[in-house]
Motif scaffolding. Structure first.
Motif, PDB file in Angstrom:
ATOM      1  N   VAL A  32      -8.002  -5.256  25.944  1.00 43.07           N
ATOM      2  CA  VAL A  32      -7.891  -6.207  24.831  1.00 43.07           C
ATOM      3  C   VAL A  32      -6.454  -6.703  24.720  1.00 43.07           C
ATOM      4  O   VAL A  32      -5.532  -5.898  24.498  1.00 43.07           O
ATOM      5  N   PRO A  33      -6.221  -8.010  24.842  1.00 41.24           N
ATOM      6  CA  PRO A  33      -4.860  -8.543  24.703  1.00 41.24           C
ATOM      7  C   PRO A  33      -4.362  -8.417  23.266  1.00 41.24           C
ATOM      8  O   PRO A  33      -5.139  -8.413  22.318  1.00 41.24           O
ATOM      9  N   GLY A  34      -3.026  -8.292  23.145  1.00 46.15           N
ATOM     10  CA  GLY A  34      -2.416  -8.308  21.829  1.00 46.15           C
ATOM     11  C   GLY A  34      -1.905  -6.985  21.334  1.00 46.15           C
ATOM     12  O   GLY A  34      -1.236  -6.931  20.285  1.00 46.15           O
ATOM     13  N   TYR A  35      -2.194  -5.895  22.049  1.00 47.97           N
ATOM     14  CA  TYR A  35      -1.705  -4.586  21.597  1.00 47.97           C
ATOM     15  C   TYR A  35      -0.320  -4.325  22.185  1.00 47.97           C
ATOM     16  O   TYR A  35      -0.024  -4.716  23.316  1.00 47.97           O
ATOM     17  N   PRO A  36       0.556  -3.641  21.434  1.00 48.41           N
ATOM     18  CA  PRO A  36       1.929  -3.384  21.907  1.00 48.41           C
ATOM     19  C   PRO A  36       1.972  -2.331  23.005  1.00 48.41           C
ATOM     20  O   PRO A  36       1.030  -1.557  23.192  1.00 48.41           O
ATOM     21  N   ASP A  37       3.097  -2.283  23.700  1.00 49.15           N
ATOM     22  CA  ASP A  37       3.269  -1.317  24.783  1.00 49.15           C
ATOM     23  C   ASP A  37       3.579   0.078  24.259  1.00 49.15           C
ATOM     24  O   ASP A  37       3.218   1.080  24.877  1.00 49.15           O
ATOM     25  N   SER A  38       4.261   0.146  23.145  1.00 51.22           N
ATOM     26  CA  SER A  38       4.643   1.438  22.579  1.00 51.22           C
ATOM     27  C   SER A  38       3.402   2.233  22.173  1.00 51.22           C
ATOM     28  O   SER A  38       2.481   1.702  21.538  1.00 51.22           O
ATOM     29  N   ASP A  39       3.364   3.508  22.531  1.00 56.29           N
ATOM     30  CA  ASP A  39       2.213   4.358  22.213  1.00 56.29           C
ATOM     31  C   ASP A  39       2.016   4.487  20.711  1.00 56.29           C
ATOM     32  O   ASP A  39       0.897   4.385  20.206  1.00 56.29           O
ATOM     33  N   GLU A  40       3.091   4.735  19.974  1.00 57.47           N
ATOM     34  CA  GLU A  40       2.987   4.917  18.528  1.00 57.47           C
ATOM     35  C   GLU A  40       2.562   3.619  17.844  1.00 57.47           C
ATOM     36  O   GLU A  40       1.724   3.622  16.929  1.00 57.47           O
ATOM     37  N   ALA A  41       3.154   2.507  18.287  1.00 54.17           N
ATOM     38  CA  ALA A  41       2.803   1.219  17.688  1.00 54.17           C
ATOM     39  C   ALA A  41       1.341   0.873  17.960  1.00 54.17           C
ATOM     40  O   ALA A  41       0.631   0.362  17.084  1.00 54.17           O
ATOM     41  N   PHE A  42       0.888   1.151  19.186  1.00 49.47           N
ATOM     42  CA  PHE A  42      -0.519   0.892  19.517  1.00 49.47           C
ATOM     43  C   PHE A  42      -1.450   1.757  18.671  1.00 49.47           C
ATOM     44  O   PHE A  42      -2.469   1.277  18.160  1.00 49.47           O
ATOM     45  N   LYS A  43      -1.095   3.020  18.513  1.00 44.49           N
ATOM     46  CA  LYS A  43      -1.951   3.924  17.746  1.00 44.49           C
ATOM     47  C   LYS A  43      -2.112   3.446  16.310  1.00 44.49           C
ATOM     48  O   LYS A  43      -3.218   3.423  15.758  1.00 44.49           O
ATOM     49  N   ARG A  44      -0.983   3.031  15.700  1.00 49.61           N
ATOM     50  CA  ARG A  44      -1.051   2.555  14.315  1.00 49.61           C
ATOM     51  C   ARG A  44      -1.870   1.265  14.205  1.00 49.61           C
ATOM     52  O   ARG A  44      -2.701   1.116  13.298  1.00 49.61           O
ATOM     53  N   MET A  45      -1.639   0.347  15.138  1.00 46.48           N
ATOM     54  CA  MET A  45      -2.353  -0.925  15.092  1.00 46.48           C
ATOM     55  C   MET A  45      -3.839  -0.732  15.344  1.00 46.48           C
ATOM     56  O   MET A  45      -4.692  -1.345  14.684  1.00 46.48           O
ATOM     57  N   PHE A  46      -4.184   0.133  16.279  1.00 43.72           N
ATOM     58  CA  PHE A  46      -5.597   0.373  16.600  1.00 43.72           C
ATOM     59  C   PHE A  46      -6.324   1.025  15.422  1.00 43.72           C
ATOM     60  O   PHE A  46      -7.479   0.701  15.129  1.00 43.72           O
ATOM     61  N   GLU A  47      -5.649   1.934  14.734  1.00 48.45           N
ATOM     62  CA  GLU A  47      -6.251   2.561  13.562  1.00 48.45           C
ATOM     63  C   GLU A  47      -6.522   1.522  12.469  1.00 48.45           C
ATOM     64  O   GLU A  47      -7.570   1.542  11.817  1.00 48.45           O
ATOM     65  N   ARG A  48      -5.556   0.612  12.283  1.00 51.57           N
ATOM     66  CA  ARG A  48      -5.756  -0.448  11.285  1.00 51.57           C
ATOM     67  C   ARG A  48      -6.902  -1.375  11.685  1.00 51.57           C
ATOM     68  O   ARG A  48      -7.703  -1.798  10.835  1.00 51.57           O
ATOM     69  N   ASP A  49      -6.999  -1.657  12.978  1.00 56.26           N
ATOM     70  CA  ASP A  49      -8.068  -2.537  13.445  1.00 56.26           C
ATOM     71  C   ASP A  49      -9.441  -1.899  13.254  1.00 56.26           C
ATOM     72  O   ASP A  49     -10.409  -2.576  12.878  1.00 56.26           O
ATOM     73  N   LYS A  50      -9.531  -0.606  13.496  1.00 53.17           N
ATOM     74  CA  LYS A  50     -10.811   0.082  13.299  1.00 53.17           C
ATOM     75  C   LYS A  50     -11.232   0.026  11.833  1.00 53.17           C
ATOM     76  O   LYS A  50     -12.404  -0.223  11.515  1.00 53.17           O
ATOM     77  N   GLU A  51     -10.277   0.256  10.941  1.00 51.69           N
ATOM     78  CA  GLU A  51     -10.592   0.181   9.515  1.00 51.69           C
ATOM     79  C   GLU A  51     -10.985  -1.240   9.120  1.00 51.69           C
ATOM     80  O   GLU A  51     -11.888  -1.448   8.295  1.00 51.69           O
ATOM     81  N   GLU A  52     -10.324  -2.220   9.721  1.00 54.11           N
ATOM     82  CA  GLU A  52     -10.638  -3.620   9.416  1.00 54.11           C
ATOM     83  C   GLU A  52     -12.069  -3.953   9.830  1.00 54.11           C
ATOM     84  O   GLU A  52     -12.805  -4.608   9.088  1.00 54.11           O
ATOM     85  N   LEU A  53     -12.479  -3.492  11.006  1.00 55.02           N
ATOM     86  CA  LEU A  53     -13.843  -3.755  11.477  1.00 55.02           C
ATOM     87  C   LEU A  53     -14.865  -3.103  10.555  1.00 55.02           C
ATOM     88  O   LEU A  53     -15.901  -3.692  10.242  1.00 55.02           O
ATOM     89  N   ARG A  54     -14.587  -1.877  10.135  1.00 56.55           N
ATOM     90  CA  ARG A  54     -15.532  -1.185   9.249  1.00 56.55           C
ATOM     91  C   ARG A  54     -15.631  -1.883   7.896  1.00 56.55           C
ATOM     92  O   ARG A  54     -16.708  -1.980   7.322  1.00 56.55           O
ATOM     93  N   GLU A  55     -14.489  -2.385   7.382  1.00 56.93           N
ATOM     94  CA  GLU A  55     -14.513  -3.106   6.108  1.00 56.93           C
ATOM     95  C   GLU A  55     -15.295  -4.405   6.228  1.00 56.93           C
ATOM     96  O   GLU A  55     -15.888  -4.874   5.248  1.00 56.93           O
ATOM     97  N   LEU A  56     -15.309  -4.984   7.414  1.00 58.37           N
ATOM     98  CA  LEU A  56     -16.072  -6.213   7.647  1.00 58.37           C
ATOM     99  C   LEU A  56     -17.556  -5.942   7.859  1.00 58.37           C
ATOM    100  O   LEU A  56     -18.337  -6.872   8.027  1.00 58.37           O
ATOM    101  N   GLY A  57     -17.934  -4.668   7.873  1.00 62.70           N
ATOM    102  CA  GLY A  57     -19.334  -4.316   8.052  1.00 62.70           C
ATOM    103  C   GLY A  57     -19.774  -4.233   9.500  1.00 62.70           C
ATOM    104  O   GLY A  57     -20.977  -4.193   9.779  1.00 62.70           O
ATOM    105  N   ILE A  58     -18.838  -4.194  10.433  1.00 60.35           N
ATOM    106  CA  ILE A  58     -19.177  -4.106  11.855  1.00 60.35           C
ATOM    107  C   ILE A  58     -19.405  -2.637  12.214  1.00 60.35           C
ATOM    108  O   ILE A  58     -18.540  -1.791  11.972  1.00 60.35           O
ATOM    109  N   PRO A  59     -20.573  -2.308  12.791  1.00 56.10           N
ATOM    110  CA  PRO A  59     -20.914  -0.899  13.071  1.00 56.10           C
ATOM    111  C   PRO A  59     -20.161  -0.352  14.284  1.00 56.10           C
ATOM    112  O   PRO A  59     -20.602  -0.484  15.424  1.00 56.10           O
ATOM    113  N   LEU A  60     -19.029   0.262  14.038  1.00 56.90           N
ATOM    114  CA  LEU A  60     -18.227   0.856  15.104  1.00 56.90           C
ATOM    115  C   LEU A  60     -18.714   2.281  15.340  1.00 56.90           C
ATOM    116  O   LEU A  60     -18.604   3.139  14.466  1.00 56.90           O
ATOM    117  N   GLU A  61     -19.236   2.532  16.528  1.00 60.36           N
ATOM    118  CA  GLU A  61     -19.800   3.841  16.854  1.00 60.36           C
ATOM    119  C   GLU A  61     -18.788   4.658  17.651  1.00 60.36           C
ATOM    120  O   GLU A  61     -18.160   4.163  18.587  1.00 60.36           O
TER     121      GLU A  61
END
Length: 278
Positions: A32-61
């Motif tokens: 997926v394009p758009g994620y940072p190279d830094s491990d910590e930065a990616f982890k934080r951004m990915f966690e926020r994205d997962k929460e965003e998808l769940r708030e939008l009602g998208i079934p993340l399994e």
């Protein structure tokens, strides 16, 4: 939501929908394009994205393709059967209303969205032909240049500023408005809102706006008071009445038609058949 974030979330959804197996965080990071190279930065951004998808009602399994044992790496996917909306079933009357609504906006800035919605319904097998409503041909004429910007400002709850030429005046004044709604009255369009310059609710006629409507604050800055009925405000408040001004109409002797289309006669002003001030 920024355009960059929207694109990243959209790419993430497409990626997780397209896979039949669970994708690990590292695999998602590479795909997926758009994620940072830094491990910590990616982890934080990915966690926020997962929460965003769940708030939008998208079934993340969350799960793993490895069978048995512990310590298997966790992965993610979106089951297509859970993501897809159920089939749309409309009655003929409901389909006719949707068709009419799209035709109402066919000359407005919403025409593209309305046509796209009808196209999706037809692709799903829903009949949306509005021809069944014989004799009904609604139109919403939004030829006013200020309409698109004001409609978007109402939608985004964003303050605006514009130059306005009040009735009976030749010069324009700068007005600052918190828009509450855009309505049509007697064939004309009006915007209703809170006038920051006058510190009260006001109604502005779109045809009197001179030039472009500019954003005057961030989205979400406008709060519409509870119980406000913009249509009532627009309908109940009439435009100021100007002072009557006399006009002299001269008719050529022997003219056969009056300005209104009737027969014209000539005579002295103030007498039957003559001209009168209007």
């Amino acid at each position: 939501m920024s355009r960059r974030k929207t694109e990243r979330l959209l790419n993430l959804v497409v990626c997780l929908l397209a896979t039949r197996r669970y994708l690990t965080a590292e695999q998602i990071r590479r795909a997926v394009p758009g994620y940072p190279d830094s491990d910590e930065a990616f982890k934080r951004m990915f966690e926020r994205d997962k929460e965003e998808l769940r708030e939008l009602g998208i079934p993340l399994e969350v799960g793993s393709d490895l069978q048995g044992g512990g310590g298997e790496e966790i992965g993610y996917r979106i089951p297509p059967q859970d993501y897809e909306l159920p089939d749309v079933h409309l009655t003929p009357d409901e389909a006719a209303v949707l068709g009419l609504a799209a035709r109402v906006w066919q000359r407005a800035s919403l025409a593209e969205a309305a046509s796209g919605a009808l196209l999706k319904l037809r692709a799903a097998g829903v009949e949306t032909d509005a021809s069944a409503a014989v004799g009904i041909e609604p139109r919403v004429d939004t030829g006013e240049p200020a309409f698109p910007a004001l409609w978007e400002a109402v939608r985004d709850r964003r303050p605006v500023a514009f130059d306005y030429r009040a009735i009976g005046r030749t010069s324009v004044t700068r007005r600052h408005l918190e828009p509450w709604g855009v309505v049509s009255r007697r064939g004309r369009w009006y915007v209703v809102g809170f006038d920051r310059d006058r510190d009260e609710e006001r109604v502005f006629r779109l045809s009197r706006i001179d030039g472009e409507v500019a954003a005057d604050g961030p989205a979400g800055a406008v709060t519409v008071p509870d119980g406000v009925d913009v249509r009532r405000i627009a309908f109940d408040r009439s435009e100021p009445v100007t002072e009557p001004r006399p006009a002299t109409v001269r008719l050529r002797a022997g003219a056969r038609r009056a300005p209104g289309g009737g027969r014209a006669t000539c005579g002295r002003p103030g007498k039957p058949g003559g001209t009168r001030p209007s």
